[in-house]
Design a protein around this motif. Structure first.
Motif, short mmCIF file in Angstrom:
data_model
loop_
_atom_site.label_atom_id
_atom_site.label_comp_id
_atom_site.label_asym_id
_atom_site.label_seq_id
_atom_site.Cartn_x
_atom_site.Cartn_y
_atom_site.Cartn_z
N HIS A 3 -2.11 -8.45 -0.31
CA HIS A 3 -2.09 -9.71 -1.12
C HIS A 3 -1.08 -10.64 -0.82
N PRO A 4 -1.04 -11.90 -1.03
CA PRO A 4 0.08 -12.96 -1.06
C PRO A 4 1.24 -12.56 -1.96
N ALA A 5 2.18 -13.18 -1.32
CA ALA A 5 3.51 -12.88 -2.28
C ALA A 5 4.30 -14.27 -2.04
N PRO A 6 5.29 -14.63 -2.93
CA PRO A 6 6.11 -15.75 -2.95
C PRO A 6 6.62 -16.02 -1.41
N GLY A 7 6.34 -17.20 -0.96
CA GLY A 7 6.64 -17.45 0.44
C GLY A 7 5.82 -17.24 1.80
N HIS A 8 4.91 -16.30 1.21
CA HIS A 8 3.70 -15.93 2.14
C HIS A 8 2.26 -15.86 1.56
N TYR A 9 1.53 -17.03 1.84
CA TYR A 9 0.48 -17.08 0.96
C TYR A 9 -1.00 -16.98 1.64
N SER A 10 -0.81 -16.82 3.01
CA SER A 10 -1.99 -16.76 3.99
C SER A 10 -2.19 -15.41 4.75
N GLY A 11 -3.08 -15.29 5.60
CA GLY A 11 -3.58 -14.16 6.31
C GLY A 11 -3.57 -12.70 5.57
N THR A 12 -3.99 -12.66 4.46
CA THR A 12 -4.12 -11.36 3.68
C THR A 12 -5.42 -11.08 3.34
N LEU A 13 -5.48 -9.93 2.97
CA LEU A 13 -6.90 -9.39 2.58
C LEU A 13 -7.52 -10.30 1.35
N VAL A 14 -6.61 -10.53 0.55
CA VAL A 14 -7.13 -11.57 -0.56
C VAL A 14 -7.54 -12.75 -0.19
N ASN A 15 -6.89 -13.39 0.86
CA ASN A 15 -7.63 -14.63 1.32
C ASN A 15 -8.97 -14.45 2.09
N GLY A 16 -9.10 -13.21 2.71
CA GLY A 16 -10.24 -12.96 3.10
C GLY A 16 -11.54 -12.74 2.01
N LEU A 17 -10.96 -12.00 1.31
CA LEU A 17 -11.83 -11.65 -0.06
C LEU A 17 -12.47 -12.91 -0.62
N LEU A 18 -11.46 -14.00 -0.92
CA LEU A 18 -11.90 -15.30 -1.55
C LEU A 18 -12.83 -15.95 -0.75
N TYR A 19 -12.71 -15.85 0.60
CA TYR A 19 -14.08 -16.48 1.43
C TYR A 19 -15.04 -15.59 1.18
N CYS A 56 -16.18 -13.79 -1.35
CA CYS A 56 -16.81 -14.05 -2.38
C CYS A 56 -15.79 -14.89 -3.48
N LYS A 57 -16.38 -15.23 -4.29
CA LYS A 57 -15.46 -16.42 -5.24
C LYS A 57 -14.98 -15.51 -6.60
N ASP A 58 -15.71 -14.74 -6.90
CA ASP A 58 -15.36 -13.98 -8.04
C ASP A 58 -14.76 -12.74 -8.03
N LEU A 59 -13.55 -12.62 -8.33
CA LEU A 59 -12.54 -11.65 -8.57
C LEU A 59 -11.90 -11.64 -9.70
N SER A 60 -11.47 -10.60 -10.12
CA SER A 60 -10.59 -10.41 -11.52
C SER A 60 -9.46 -11.15 -11.47
N GLY A 61 -9.00 -11.54 -12.74
CA GLY A 61 -7.72 -12.47 -12.72
C GLY A 61 -6.57 -11.56 -13.53
N ILE A 62 -6.74 -10.44 -13.72
CA ILE A 62 -5.67 -9.57 -14.40
C ILE A 62 -4.30 -9.65 -13.61
N ASN A 63 -4.47 -9.46 -12.52
CA ASN A 63 -3.13 -9.43 -11.73
C ASN A 63 -2.57 -10.84 -11.50
N GLY A 64 -3.20 -11.95 -12.09
CA GLY A 64 -2.67 -13.34 -11.75
C GLY A 64 -3.31 -13.88 -10.28
N ILE A 65 -2.80 -15.11 -10.00
CA ILE A 65 -3.21 -15.78 -9.05
C ILE A 65 -2.88 -15.13 -7.55
N LEU A 66 -1.69 -14.26 -7.40
CA LEU A 66 -1.58 -13.93 -6.00
C LEU A 66 -2.26 -12.50 -5.91
N ARG A 67 -2.74 -11.78 -6.91
CA ARG A 67 -3.30 -10.41 -6.50
C ARG A 67 -4.75 -10.68 -7.20
#
Length: 305
Positions: A104-120, A122-133
């Motif tokens: 997942h992304p972290a402050p200062g590093h917001y691209s190239g992660t599994l989360v970025n791929g997952l958002l591409y 599918c659009k529906d992911l849980s929001g419990i862990n906030g915008i970065l996770r």
């Protein structure tokens, strides 16, 4: 989106005089040191209710508070990153993560992660862990390959997180470790916490959190052993720390063992099996992921040495 101020606090209990930026980057590995230094400069980090500089030396008993402001118009962008989806329905995705991919992304590093791929994907992911996770219920290290589960809604996330907390999930790993492990089976029950001598690492420490790993020897060779490991708890770097603790660090591990002994980019560790109850239907689900090509090659070479 999580719009609340996030507050983290610690009481410094070490006898060494450690820089505050060094301490914080070790405590929260996803925070970059440059980001921490910027927060300190912006007055978002206090010690004993007072602002400090990045080179402030912590003393025993210091109370540290970090306040992270909600991101301004921050969005994690979908990216067309190849993903191996093993299972997916309206609640859960099971992914076979490739080695080298950050979860997942972290402050200062917001691209190239599994989360970025997952958002591409599918659009529906849980929001419990906030915008970065979004969707992330548990993690595996960047240089560990294999299976992890992702929640597509908050209800699924809460149910899966509870299973992890209650140790009812099945998480099995394959690893190549140094030396010949003598016992065919065993359990490592040793608490894990921050290494007092190297705060960038974890280690077995008396005041650490409970950590239990079960192992079974699959094959022994002259200088290496192939083992199956099952997690009962899920501490940071648990398998890597526990195997080093019993004298058999993982091959290729750049942090806890000799890193160049086999031709593999990172620790020879693969999350091979994952089992859990479906958060909506309560059905037992179980998945296995074959060893990746780099692990197969490392095994072949280990057999020859």
């Amino acid at each position: 989106m999580n719009t609340a101020v996030q507050i983290f606090d610690w009481k410094y209990e070490e006898t060494s005089f450690e820089r505050i930026d060094t301490f914080l980057s070790a405590e929260q590995s996803e925070w970059s040191r440059s980001q921490i230094q910027q927060w300190i400069k912006d007055g978002l980090v206090t010690v004993n209710d007072k602002s400090v500089k990045a080179n402030y030396k912590l003393k025993m008993g210091d109370l540290i508070v970090v306040r992270i402001l909600p991101p301004k118009e921050l969005s994690i962008e979908p990216e067309d990153i190849p993903l191996h989806i093993v299972f997916e329905d309206e609640d859960v995705i099971v992914v076979n993560k490739q080695r080298g991919l950050v979860v997942h992304p972290a402050p200062g590093h917001y691209s190239g992660t599994l989360v970025n791929g997952l958002l591409y994907h599918c659009k529906d992911l849980s929001g419990i862990n906030g915008i970065l996770r979004p969707g992330i219920v548990h993690r595996i290290d960047k240089d560990t390959s294999g299976l992890l589960m992702v929640a597509k809604n908050d209800q699924a996330h809460a149910a899966l997180a509870e299973q992890l907390k209650e140790h009812t999930t099945i998480r099995k790993y394959m690893a190549i470790v140094h030396g010949q492990v003598k016992h065919d089976k065993g359990t490592i029950d040793a608490p894990i916490g921050r290494d007092p001598k190297n705060r960038q690492q974890m280690s077995v420490v008396k005041e650490g959190k409970p950590a239990v790993t079960h192992f079974t020897v699959l094959e022994r060779w002259l200088n290496f052993t192939l083992v199956e490991l099952q997690l009962e708890t899920g501490r940071t770097h648990q398998i890597r720390v526990h195997m080093k603790y019993i004298g058999h660090p993982l091959a290729g591990d750049p942090k806890y063992g000799p890193s160049k002994t086999l031709p593999i980019d990172g620790q020879a560790l693969h999350a091979q099996a994952l089992g859990f109850k479906h958060p909506r239907t309560d059905q037992d689900l179980y998945f296995e992921a074959p060893l990746p090509e780099d692990m197969e090659k490392a095994i072949t070479l280990a057999q020859e040495n």
